[in-house]
Design a protein around this motif. Sequence first.
Motif, PDB file in Angstrom:
ATOM      1  N   MET A 131      20.576  -4.784  50.467  1.00  0.00           N
ATOM      2  CA  MET A 131      20.045  -6.035  50.020  1.00  0.00           C
ATOM      3  C   MET A 131      18.537  -5.889  49.897  1.00  0.00           C
ATOM      4  O   MET A 131      17.883  -5.429  50.822  1.00  0.00           O
ATOM      5  N   SER A 132      18.015  -6.314  48.781  1.00  0.00           N
ATOM      6  CA  SER A 132      16.565  -6.271  48.653  1.00  0.00           C
ATOM      7  C   SER A 132      15.959  -7.660  48.765  1.00  0.00           C
ATOM      8  O   SER A 132      14.757  -7.794  48.936  1.00  0.00           O
ATOM      9  N   SER A 133      16.805  -8.681  48.684  1.00  0.00           N
ATOM     10  CA  SER A 133      16.282 -10.043  48.769  1.00  0.00           C
ATOM     11  C   SER A 133      17.366 -10.977  49.285  1.00  0.00           C
ATOM     12  O   SER A 133      18.491 -10.960  48.794  1.00  0.00           O
ATOM     13  N   LEU A 134      17.009 -11.768  50.284  1.00  0.00           N
ATOM     14  CA  LEU A 134      17.915 -12.784  50.819  1.00  0.00           C
ATOM     15  C   LEU A 134      17.191 -14.120  50.810  1.00  0.00           C
ATOM     16  O   LEU A 134      15.975 -14.176  50.995  1.00  0.00           O
ATOM     17  N   PRO A 135      17.919 -15.221  50.628  1.00  0.00           N
ATOM     18  CA  PRO A 135      17.279 -16.543  50.668  1.00  0.00           C
ATOM     19  C   PRO A 135      16.651 -16.819  52.029  1.00  0.00           C
ATOM     20  O   PRO A 135      17.137 -16.351  53.063  1.00  0.00           O
ATOM     21  N   GLU A 136      15.573 -17.573  52.020  1.00  0.00           N
ATOM     22  CA  GLU A 136      14.912 -17.973  53.256  1.00  0.00           C
ATOM     23  C   GLU A 136      15.828 -18.901  54.047  1.00  0.00           C
ATOM     24  O   GLU A 136      16.493 -19.768  53.480  1.00  0.00           O
ATOM     25  N   ALA A 137      15.861 -18.725  55.345  1.00  0.00           N
ATOM     26  CA  ALA A 137      16.707 -19.548  56.214  1.00  0.00           C
ATOM     27  C   ALA A 137      16.270 -21.008  56.172  1.00  0.00           C
ATOM     28  O   ALA A 137      15.109 -21.316  55.914  1.00  0.00           O
ATOM     29  N   VAL A 138      17.229 -21.897  56.447  1.00  0.00           N
ATOM     30  CA  VAL A 138      16.969 -23.337  56.546  1.00  0.00           C
ATOM     31  C   VAL A 138      17.183 -23.737  57.999  1.00  0.00           C
ATOM     32  O   VAL A 138      18.210 -23.399  58.586  1.00  0.00           O
ATOM     33  N   ALA A 139      16.212 -24.439  58.569  1.00  0.00           N
ATOM     34  CA  ALA A 139      16.329 -24.915  59.946  1.00  0.00           C
ATOM     35  C   ALA A 139      15.652 -26.284  60.047  1.00  0.00           C
ATOM     36  O   ALA A 139      14.445 -26.392  59.894  1.00  0.00           O
ATOM     37  N   VAL A 140      16.464 -27.320  60.268  1.00  0.00           N
ATOM     38  CA  VAL A 140      15.954 -28.685  60.390  1.00  0.00           C
ATOM     39  C   VAL A 140      16.617 -29.313  61.614  1.00  0.00           C
ATOM     40  O   VAL A 140      17.831 -29.227  61.774  1.00  0.00           O
ATOM     41  N   LYS A 141      15.805 -29.929  62.465  1.00  0.00           N
ATOM     42  CA  LYS A 141      16.360 -30.573  63.660  1.00  0.00           C
ATOM     43  C   LYS A 141      15.585 -31.851  63.938  1.00  0.00           C
ATOM     44  O   LYS A 141      14.364 -31.861  63.909  1.00  0.00           O
ATOM     45  N   ASN A 142      16.323 -32.927  64.189  1.00  0.00           N
ATOM     46  CA  ASN A 142      15.725 -34.162  64.683  1.00  0.00           C
ATOM     47  C   ASN A 142      16.745 -34.870  65.559  1.00  0.00           C
ATOM     48  O   ASN A 142      17.786 -34.306  65.878  1.00  0.00           O
ATOM     49  N   ASP A 143      16.466 -36.091  65.957  1.00  0.00           N
ATOM     50  CA  ASP A 143      17.354 -36.795  66.888  1.00  0.00           C
ATOM     51  C   ASP A 143      18.749 -37.048  66.324  1.00  0.00           C
ATOM     52  O   ASP A 143      19.716 -37.131  67.073  1.00  0.00           O
ATOM     53  N   ASP A 144      18.869 -37.185  64.995  1.00  0.00           N
ATOM     54  CA  ASP A 144      20.148 -37.542  64.385  1.00  0.00           C
ATOM     55  C   ASP A 144      20.969 -36.365  63.872  1.00  0.00           C
ATOM     56  O   ASP A 144      22.179 -36.473  63.723  1.00  0.00           O
ATOM     57  N   PHE A 145      20.313 -35.248  63.560  1.00  0.00           N
ATOM     58  CA  PHE A 145      21.081 -34.122  62.992  1.00  0.00           C
ATOM     59  C   PHE A 145      20.344 -32.807  63.167  1.00  0.00           C
ATOM     60  O   PHE A 145      19.138 -32.768  63.376  1.00  0.00           O
ATOM     61  N   THR A 146      21.115 -31.731  63.055  1.00  0.00           N
ATOM     62  CA  THR A 146      20.600 -30.362  63.051  1.00  0.00           C
ATOM     63  C   THR A 146      21.285 -29.617  61.919  1.00  0.00           C
ATOM     64  O   THR A 146      22.508 -29.700  61.775  1.00  0.00           O
ATOM     65  N   ILE A 147      20.497 -28.922  61.111  1.00  0.00           N
ATOM     66  CA  ILE A 147      21.041 -28.073  60.043  1.00  0.00           C
ATOM     67  C   ILE A 147      20.386 -26.706  60.164  1.00  0.00           C
ATOM     68  O   ILE A 147      19.165 -26.599  60.176  1.00  0.00           O
ATOM     69  N   ASP A 148      21.200 -25.668  60.286  1.00  0.00           N
ATOM     70  CA  ASP A 148      20.749 -24.280  60.306  1.00  0.00           C
ATOM     71  C   ASP A 148      21.620 -23.487  59.341  1.00  0.00           C
ATOM     72  O   ASP A 148      22.852 -23.593  59.390  1.00  0.00           O
ATOM     73  N   GLU A 166      21.905 -21.957  46.322  1.00  0.00           N
ATOM     74  CA  GLU A 166      21.717 -21.549  44.927  1.00  0.00           C
ATOM     75  C   GLU A 166      20.827 -20.322  44.775  1.00  0.00           C
ATOM     76  O   GLU A 166      20.782 -19.721  43.710  1.00  0.00           O
ATOM     77  N   ALA A 167      20.110 -19.924  45.820  1.00  0.00           N
ATOM     78  CA  ALA A 167      19.193 -18.789  45.739  1.00  0.00           C
ATOM     79  C   ALA A 167      19.969 -17.489  45.544  1.00  0.00           C
ATOM     80  O   ALA A 167      21.041 -17.304  46.129  1.00  0.00           O
ATOM     81  N   PRO A 168      19.431 -16.600  44.737  1.00  0.00           N
ATOM     82  CA  PRO A 168      20.140 -15.338  44.496  1.00  0.00           C
ATOM     83  C   PRO A 168      20.046 -14.383  45.687  1.00  0.00           C
ATOM     84  O   PRO A 168      19.088 -14.407  46.447  1.00  0.00           O
ATOM     85  N   ILE A 169      21.073 -13.584  45.815  1.00  0.00           N
ATOM     86  CA  ILE A 169      21.094 -12.475  46.767  1.00  0.00           C
ATOM     87  C   ILE A 169      21.101 -11.219  45.911  1.00  0.00           C
ATOM     88  O   ILE A 169      21.974 -11.036  45.072  1.00  0.00           O
ATOM     89  N   VAL A 170      20.087 -10.381  46.113  1.00  0.00           N
ATOM     90  CA  VAL A 170      19.947  -9.192  45.280  1.00  0.00           C
ATOM     91  C   VAL A 170      20.499  -7.980  46.035  1.00  0.00           C
ATOM     92  O   VAL A 170      20.014  -7.628  47.113  1.00  0.00           O
ATOM     93  N   LEU A 171      21.528  -7.384  45.468  1.00  0.00           N
ATOM     94  CA  LEU A 171      22.130  -6.171  46.036  1.00  0.00           C
ATOM     95  C   LEU A 171      21.617  -4.964  45.275  1.00  0.00           C
ATOM     96  O   LEU A 171      21.489  -5.005  44.050  1.00  0.00           O
ATOM     97  N   VAL A 172      21.325  -3.903  45.976  1.00  0.00           N
ATOM     98  CA  VAL A 172      20.886  -2.668  45.332  1.00  0.00           C
ATOM     99  C   VAL A 172      21.761  -1.520  45.810  1.00  0.00           C
ATOM    100  O   VAL A 172      22.191  -1.485  46.959  1.00  0.00           O
ATOM    101  N   LYS A 173      22.033  -0.627  44.893  1.00  0.00           N
ATOM    102  CA  LYS A 173      22.837   0.540  45.237  1.00  0.00           C
ATOM    103  C   LYS A 173      21.949   1.551  45.933  1.00  0.00           C
ATOM    104  O   LYS A 173      20.854   1.871  45.467  1.00  0.00           O
ATOM    105  N   SER A 174      22.418   2.041  47.070  1.00  0.00           N
ATOM    106  CA  SER A 174      21.587   3.010  47.803  1.00  0.00           C
ATOM    107  C   SER A 174      22.132   4.394  47.693  1.00  0.00           C
ATOM    108  O   SER A 174      23.183   4.663  47.265  1.00  0.00           O
TER     109      SER A 174
END
Length: 69
Positions: free
Chosen positions: A1-18, A61-69
């Motif tokens: 993999m040469s590129s992976l989407p940036e992680a999502v991390a949101v937390k507050n009193d009502d919800f957590t999304i990772d 929706e972010a692309p994941i780029v695979l490369v042949k090694s």
Amino acid sequence: MSSLPEAVAVKNDDFTIDANYEAKDGQLLYQVRVEIPNAEINAENLQAWNTAIESLATFYEAPIVLVKS
């Protein structure tokens, strides 16, 4: 993999999304966690919820780029 989407991390009193991708031992691992401990989103956190969902959609929706090694 040469590129992976940036992680999502949101937390507050009502919800957590990772969400993240990880390249490990030649495998692509995907994890997502959405928790709503009180079973509702209060009005004051609704905009934060909408923004988090938009971030999660961008993550999916972010692309994941695979490369042949």
